[in-house]
Design an enzyme around this catalytic site. Structure first.
Site, mmCIF file in Angstrom:
data_model
loop_
_atom_site.group_PDB
_atom_site.id
_atom_site.type_symbol
_atom_site.label_atom_id
_atom_site.label_comp_id
_atom_site.label_asym_id
_atom_site.label_seq_id
_atom_site.Cartn_x
_atom_site.Cartn_y
_atom_site.Cartn_z
ATOM 1 N N ASP A 1 -4.601 2.560 -1.786
ATOM 2 C CA ASP A 1 -4.896 3.056 -3.134
ATOM 3 C C ASP A 1 -4.654 4.547 -3.298
ATOM 4 O O ASP A 1 -5.306 5.223 -4.098
ATOM 5 C CB ASP A 1 -6.360 2.730 -3.532
ATOM 6 C CG ASP A 1 -6.647 1.245 -3.441
ATOM 7 O OD1 ASP A 1 -5.715 0.456 -3.661
ATOM 8 O OD2 ASP A 1 -7.795 0.882 -3.149
ATOM 9 N N LYS B 1 0.425 4.860 -4.589
ATOM 10 C CA LYS B 1 1.806 4.518 -4.216
ATOM 11 C C LYS B 1 2.606 3.999 -5.411
ATOM 12 O O LYS B 1 3.752 4.390 -5.625
ATOM 13 C CB LYS B 1 1.796 3.464 -3.087
ATOM 14 C CG LYS B 1 1.110 3.945 -1.814
ATOM 15 C CD LYS B 1 0.985 2.847 -0.784
ATOM 16 C CE LYS B 1 -0.013 1.763 -1.117
ATOM 17 N NZ LYS B 1 -1.418 2.163 -1.118
ATOM 18 N N GLN C 1 -1.119 -1.109 1.219
ATOM 19 C CA GLN C 1 -2.298 -0.670 1.981
ATOM 20 C C GLN C 1 -2.084 0.767 2.483
ATOM 21 O O GLN C 1 -1.412 1.526 1.810
ATOM 22 C CB GLN C 1 -2.614 -1.631 3.144
ATOM 23 C CG GLN C 1 -3.115 -3.006 2.701
ATOM 24 C CD GLN C 1 -2.022 -3.933 2.206
ATOM 25 O OE1 GLN C 1 -1.058 -4.199 2.897
ATOM 26 N NE2 GLN C 1 -2.174 -4.459 1.012
ATOM 27 N N GLY D 1 -2.700 -3.703 -4.875
ATOM 28 C CA GLY D 1 -2.775 -3.537 -6.323
ATOM 29 C C GLY D 1 -2.189 -2.168 -6.613
ATOM 30 O O GLY D 1 -2.805 -1.156 -6.306
ATOM 31 N N HIS D 2 -0.965 -2.148 -7.095
ATOM 32 C CA HIS D 2 -0.265 -0.880 -7.329
ATOM 33 C C HIS D 2 -0.202 -0.631 -8.833
ATOM 34 O O HIS D 2 0.444 -1.371 -9.564
ATOM 35 C CB HIS D 2 1.148 -0.935 -6.705
ATOM 36 C CG HIS D 2 1.108 -1.015 -5.208
ATOM 37 N ND1 HIS D 2 2.226 -1.019 -4.421
ATOM 38 C CD2 HIS D 2 0.051 -1.058 -4.350
ATOM 39 C CE1 HIS D 2 1.869 -1.086 -3.145
ATOM 40 N NE2 HIS D 2 0.558 -1.119 -3.082
HETATM 41 P P1 GDP Z 1 -1.847 2.207 -4.892
HETATM 42 O O1 GDP Z 1 -2.434 0.933 -4.391
HETATM 43 O O2 GDP Z 1 -1.587 3.187 -3.785
HETATM 44 O O3 GDP Z 1 -0.624 1.995 -5.744
HETATM 45 O O4 GDP Z 1 -2.960 2.880 -5.803
HETATM 46 P P2 GDP Z 1 -3.868 2.131 -6.913
HETATM 47 O O5 GDP Z 1 -3.022 1.842 -8.085
HETATM 48 O O6 GDP Z 1 -4.617 0.996 -6.312
HETATM 49 O O7 GDP Z 1 -4.956 3.227 -7.201
HETATM 50 C C1 GDP Z 1 -4.599 4.489 -7.652
HETATM 51 C C2 GDP Z 1 -5.303 4.718 -8.995
HETATM 52 O O8 GDP Z 1 -5.227 6.083 -9.312
HETATM 53 C C3 GDP Z 1 -4.634 3.994 -10.143
HETATM 54 O O9 GDP Z 1 -5.612 3.682 -11.105
HETATM 55 C C4 GDP Z 1 -3.655 5.026 -10.675
HETATM 56 O O10 GDP Z 1 -3.356 4.818 -12.044
HETATM 57 C C5 GDP Z 1 -4.449 6.281 -10.499
HETATM 58 N N1 GDP Z 1 -3.678 7.505 -10.206
HETATM 59 C C6 GDP Z 1 -2.539 7.655 -9.480
HETATM 60 N N2 GDP Z 1 -2.215 8.965 -9.362
HETATM 61 C C7 GDP Z 1 -3.166 9.641 -10.030
HETATM 62 C C8 GDP Z 1 -3.428 11.030 -10.250
HETATM 63 O O11 GDP Z 1 -2.707 11.909 -9.778
HETATM 64 N N3 GDP Z 1 -4.527 11.354 -10.990
HETATM 65 C C9 GDP Z 1 -5.374 10.411 -11.501
HETATM 66 N N4 GDP Z 1 -6.419 10.806 -12.200
HETATM 67 N N5 GDP Z 1 -5.173 9.094 -11.310
HETATM 68 C C10 GDP Z 1 -4.092 8.719 -10.575
HETATM 69 P P1 IMO Z 2 -2.965 -1.175 -1.830
HETATM 70 O O1 IMO Z 2 -1.560 -1.586 -1.498
HETATM 71 C C1 IMO Z 2 -7.080 -0.752 -0.444
HETATM 72 C C2 IMO Z 2 -8.525 -3.724 2.446
HETATM 73 C C3 IMO Z 2 -9.587 -4.697 2.012
HETATM 74 C C4 IMO Z 2 -10.282 -4.956 3.331
HETATM 75 C C5 IMO Z 2 -9.142 -4.933 4.327
HETATM 76 C C6 IMO Z 2 -8.600 -6.317 4.670
HETATM 77 O O2 IMO Z 2 -3.348 -1.407 -3.228
HETATM 78 O O3 IMO Z 2 -3.258 0.197 -1.335
HETATM 79 P P2 IMO Z 2 -7.121 -8.129 3.409
HETATM 80 O O4 IMO Z 2 -7.260 -8.756 2.062
HETATM 81 O O5 IMO Z 2 -5.834 -7.423 3.608
HETATM 82 O O6 IMO Z 2 -7.405 -9.095 4.514
HETATM 83 O O7 IMO Z 2 -8.299 -7.027 3.478
HETATM 84 O O8 IMO Z 2 -8.109 -4.163 3.737
HETATM 85 N N1 IMO Z 2 -7.301 -3.685 1.598
HETATM 86 C C7 IMO Z 2 -6.990 -2.703 0.763
HETATM 87 N N2 IMO Z 2 -7.685 -1.589 0.423
HETATM 88 N N3 IMO Z 2 -5.850 -0.969 -0.957
HETATM 89 C C8 IMO Z 2 -5.138 -2.059 -0.616
HETATM 90 O O9 IMO Z 2 -3.856 -2.232 -1.002
HETATM 91 C C9 IMO Z 2 -5.722 -3.005 0.250
HETATM 92 N N4 IMO Z 2 -5.318 -4.191 0.763
HETATM 93 C C10 IMO Z 2 -6.283 -4.597 1.594
HETATM 94 O O10 IMO Z 2 -10.438 -4.128 1.052
HETATM 95 O O11 IMO Z 2 -11.126 -3.882 3.639
HETATM 96 MG MG MG Z 3 -4.098 -0.282 -4.740
#
Ligand code: GDP
Ligand code: IMO
Ligand code: MG
Length: 421
Positions: free
Chosen positions: A13, A16, A222, A40-41
């Site tokens: 998270d 990415k 991840q 979840g991107h």
């Molecule tokens: P990912 O899994 O690495 O793609 O990240 P996620 O989408 O799960 O979580 C990142 C969260 O931060 C999302 O809600 C994005 O919309 C948000 N986000 C990404 N970059 C920024 C930033 O620079 N500032 C803020 N405030 N939110 C951001």
């Molecule tokens: P993105 O790509 C954050 C965590 C889960 C759990 C562990 C194992 O959005 O960054 P799994 O379902 O893979 O067996 O879970 O890894 N986890 C993540 N945490 N971002 C993710 O993906 C994750 N994918 C799995 O919360 O602790």
């Molecule tokens: Mg994510």
């Protein structure tokens, strides 16, 4: 061709999805190499938020080719839902999205087993996203998988039934009730949706395009601290989230790798169980969660929040061979009077810099920085950022030896500062 890799350096998270979308114009192919619908991107385009789980984050650029690589595990039901939510007609999306025939499928039994295993672990649970990831990779490694290329086989149903029988036998040992039929229907609809797409040996396609001078961006899921080998085992995911995973997960050769972009948040978050040395269980942690909207993009769970952990970041940089650092969510730190960064740990009273392999307790040692007040989301020029933020970035560069070449100041595609160093 040089293939660049973008991956998370923390516990996932890191942002990415947003960054892959923002830099996709520089590439011809955007390819996911591991993970599955546990990811979840999020991307935000013209104030509309999209969350992708299986589909690479280059999909909103109509002229780019997106590949779901062999290292990914695909749940057909999730795939179908995601395709339908994207908007454009399936025929159009099928022109720009290709699936590796070697990618393993997540079967309904995998999801049930994931839930059963977690349930049986009680308070030692991993905190899995319950998407069937662990059991799907277990079957892949055990050579009991079912792969995307097999969905066209005349005996697909027979193979599926044989796998299901195994899963149902395994499930018998658990005190666990489930409704398989409900889930199976959507799964088979997903299989039909997958048939609308090209399913092929994508490694040949990638190498052919490489020889024509095309550029590929490998998108990690991840983060390094969740890697099956180098994360805080067993509180990890089941795939290789590190740069080496891009080679095995796409069929890239190590010679092809160019830049390795390591993404990290200006602080840290973790969702699920496991060690988190800098976790803040106080009001400051709560404030980070509120300001950063730190709730999981896949499960909606609140993310645990804490200060930046430099020894962990250096470890991730070392394992991945990171050449450039991208810092996200810098805007979330605006308004904190002071900011802390962990620079070493205490283990049994002794100073140390290494993460223990067995997750034995360590205590963070912090350095404190003055914060900044200014709202920074509209800034696009590095030199206009508050001096205290630039000091913070300089300190990170000194401590890691890697330049921070991109700073994200908001979730939107354009809320990004690119910096030449
Ligand atoms: P990912 O899994 O690495 O793609 O990240 P996620 O989408 O799960 O979580 C990142 C969260 O931060 C999302 O809600 C994005 O919309 C948000 N986000 C990404 N970059 C920024 C930033 O620079 N500032 C803020 N405030 N939110 C951001
Ligand atoms: P993105 O790509 C954050 C965590 C889960 C759990 C562990 C194992 O959005 O960054 P799994 O379902 O893979 O067996 O879970 O890894 N986890 C993540 N945490 N971002 C993710 O993906 C994750 N994918 C799995 O919360 O602790
Ligand atoms: Mg994510």
């Amino acid at each position: 061709m040089k293939a660049d890799i973008l991956l998370g350096l923390q516990w996932g998270d890191e942002g990415k999805g947003k960054i892959v979308d923002a830099i996709s114009p520089d590439y011809d192919i955007i390819a996911r190499f591991q993970g599955g619908p546990n990811a979840g991107h999020s991307l935000e385009i013209n104030n509309v938020k999209h969350v992708l789980h299986l589909i690479p984050s280059g999909i909103f650029h109509p002229d780019k080719l997106n590949i779901i690589g062999n290292g990914v595990v695909i749940d057909p039901a999730v795939f179908r839902k995601e395709i339908l939510e994207l908007g454009p007609p399936v025929k159009e999306l099928a022109k720009r999205l290709i699936i590796s025939a070697r990618a393993n499928l997540i079967l309904p039994g995998h999801r049930l087993l994931d839930a059963a295993y977690e349930h049986s672990k009680g308070c030692a649970k991993i905190g899995s996203t319950l998407r069937g990831i662990g059991p799907a990779y277990t079957d892949k490694a055990g050579r009991n998988g079912l792969r995307a290329g097999e969905i066209f086989s005349p005996v697909f149903r027979e193979i599926y039934n044989a796998r299901l029988k195994n899963h149902l036998n395994l499930l018998k040992q658990f005190d666990f009730t489930f409704d398989l039929a409900d889930y199976e229907a959507g799964w088979f609809e997903g299989i039909e949706m997958m048939k609308e797409f090209r399913i092929m040996n994508t490694e040949y396609l990638i190498h052919r395009m490489a020889s024509e001078g095309k550029k590929l961006l490998a998108e990690g899921a991840q983060g390094t601290m969740l890697d099956i080998d180098f994360g805080s085992y067993p509180y990890v995911t089941s795939s290789s989230t590190i740069s080496a995973g891009a080679c095995t997960g796409l069929g890239l050769s190590p010679k092809m790798i160019g830049e390795v972009f390591g993404i990290f948040k200006a602080y840290c978050t973790r969702v699920g169980s496991g060690p988190f040395p800098t976790e803040l269980l106080d009001n400051t942690g709560e404030r980070l969660r509120e300001l950063g909207l730190e709730f999981g993009a896949t499960t909606g769970r609140p993310r645990r929040c804490g200060w930046l952990d430099l020894p962990a970041l250096r470890y991730a940089i070392m394992i991945n061979g990171v050449t450039q650092l991208f810092m996200t969510k810098s805007d979330v730190l605006s308004g904190f009077s002071s900011i802390r960064v962990c620079t070493s740990y205490l283990s049994g009273g002794e100073k140390c810099f290494e993460l223990p392999f067995d997750n034995s307790p360590i205590e963070p040692v912090y350095t404190e920085f003055p914060g900044w007040e200014a709202e920074i989301s509209r800034i696009r020029d590095y030199d206009e950022l508050p001096g205290n933020l630039r000091n913070y970035i300089r300190f990170i560069e000194e401590q890691t030896g890697v330049p921070v070449t991109m700073i994200s100041v908001g979730p939107g595609r354009e809320e990004t500062i690119f910096r030449k160093v």
